[in-house]
Design an enzyme around this catalytic site. Structure first.
Site, short mmCIF file in Angstrom:
data_model
loop_
_atom_site.label_atom_id
_atom_site.label_comp_id
_atom_site.label_asym_id
_atom_site.label_seq_id
_atom_site.Cartn_x
_atom_site.Cartn_y
_atom_site.Cartn_z
N PRO A 219 0.03 3.25 2.99
CA PRO A 219 -1.27 3.94 3.08
C PRO A 219 -1.12 5.38 3.60
CG PRO A 219 -1.19 2.06 4.59
CD PRO A 219 0.10 2.08 3.85
N ASP B 263 -8.52 7.32 -22.44
CA ASP B 263 -8.81 6.71 -21.15
C ASP B 263 -9.26 7.78 -20.15
OD1 ASP B 263 -8.17 4.08 -21.65
OD2 ASP B 263 -6.11 4.23 -20.90
N GLU C 129 3.38 -4.27 10.11
CA GLU C 129 2.77 -2.97 10.42
C GLU C 129 3.41 -1.84 9.63
OE1 GLU C 129 -0.02 -2.23 12.02
OE2 GLU C 129 -0.20 -4.41 12.04
N ARG D 59 1.59 1.86 -19.11
CA ARG D 59 0.68 2.36 -20.16
C ARG D 59 1.12 3.70 -20.71
NH1 ARG D 59 -4.00 -0.07 -20.90
NH2 ARG D 59 -5.11 1.80 -21.56
#
Ligand code: SAM
Length: 237
Positions: free
Chosen positions: A88, A168, A115, A153
């Site tokens: 993150p 897209d 963590e 893709r």
């Protein structure tokens, strides 16, 4: 393209890699995805891969040694030029990053748990840290799958008709236009006439205009590098 994924839970990845377009791409050899269990590189009796954080605090941290050994074990089959931590704290994934990574012949993706990683893995093992969004999951396996599917893709032959990839959202920087299928009228709601009249130039223009309309309403931050024609279409809306 070859992607090595390092994880403590290969079973999370196995199912999704077997089905649909991703499964077919792997079956056809367009994409190779190899799973490595980080725990196989723990050297103690208990196969320990995590330890308490220095400085105290909640949770456990993934140890360096098994991670470094797992990545180094791939050196015969992977260039190790791009070693990516799913985190993150990383750069937020977008189509430009996907495109850039899809142009590389091989990647290593490392899934965190607990963590997260000892910072020295970010400093000395990884070339990139990538986040899939501003929220926290319990592990990097789903983020790795998101990245693999987005990358797949971009590879020729994975999506049968590449034109569908080109229309897209984000492919050319805008959100995609709305889509319709049969029947022409459903519960009183009509399909736009222009999509049914076979005039391909008019259909292209309508789609571009609707893509611009949606992007201006929902993601105005994406309205950059517009052509004169785009500007004209926006002025008409
Ligand atoms: N303590 C970490 C922090 O605050 O940044 C969060 C650790 S998270 C519970 C465990 C692992 O899940 C991370 O090491 C990462 O591999 C993965 N993960 C969680 N959320 C993610 C996200 N948004 N993008 C990519 N990976 C994520």
């Amino acid at each position: 393209m070859r992607i090595d994924i390092l994880t403590l839970f290969p079973e999370i990845l196995e199912g999704p890699l077997r089905v649909s377009l991703l499964g077919k791409a792997i079956e056809q050899g367009i994409l190779t995805v190899a799973l490595t269990n980080i725990r196989d590189f723990a050297t103690d009796r208990h196969r320990t891969v995590d330890d308490e954080p220095y400085g105290g605090g909640a949770g456990m941290v993934m140890k360096c040694a098994p991670l470094f050994a797992a990545v180094e074990s791939l050196s015969d089959c992977n260039s190790l030029d791009r070693v990516i931590l799913l985190s993150p704290r990383g750069r937020r994934l977008d189509q430009a990053i996907v495109r850039d990574l899809a142009a590389t012949p091989d990647l290593v993706l490392i899934c965190g748990r607990y963590e997260g990683f000892d910072e020295r893995a970010a400093q000395a093992l990884a070339t990139d840290e990538i986040s899939i969004g501003d929220y926290v999951l319990s592990g990097g396996e789903l983020p790795a799958l998101v990245l693999v599917e987005a990358l797949s893709r971009m590879l020729p032959g994975v999506v049968g008709d590449f034109e569908s990839v080109e229309t897209d959202s984000f492919y050319d920087g805008l959100l995609g236009p709305p889509q319709y299928t049969r029947p022409p009228v459903f519960r009183g709601m009509e399909t736009p006439e222009v999509l049914r009249n076979g005039n391909h130039a008019a259909i292209r223009r309508w789609r571009r205009k609707e893509a611009l309309r949606a992007t201006r309403a929902r993601r105005p931050d994406l309205l950059v590098n517009l052509t004169k024609e785009d500007q004209r279409l926006l002025d008409e809306i």
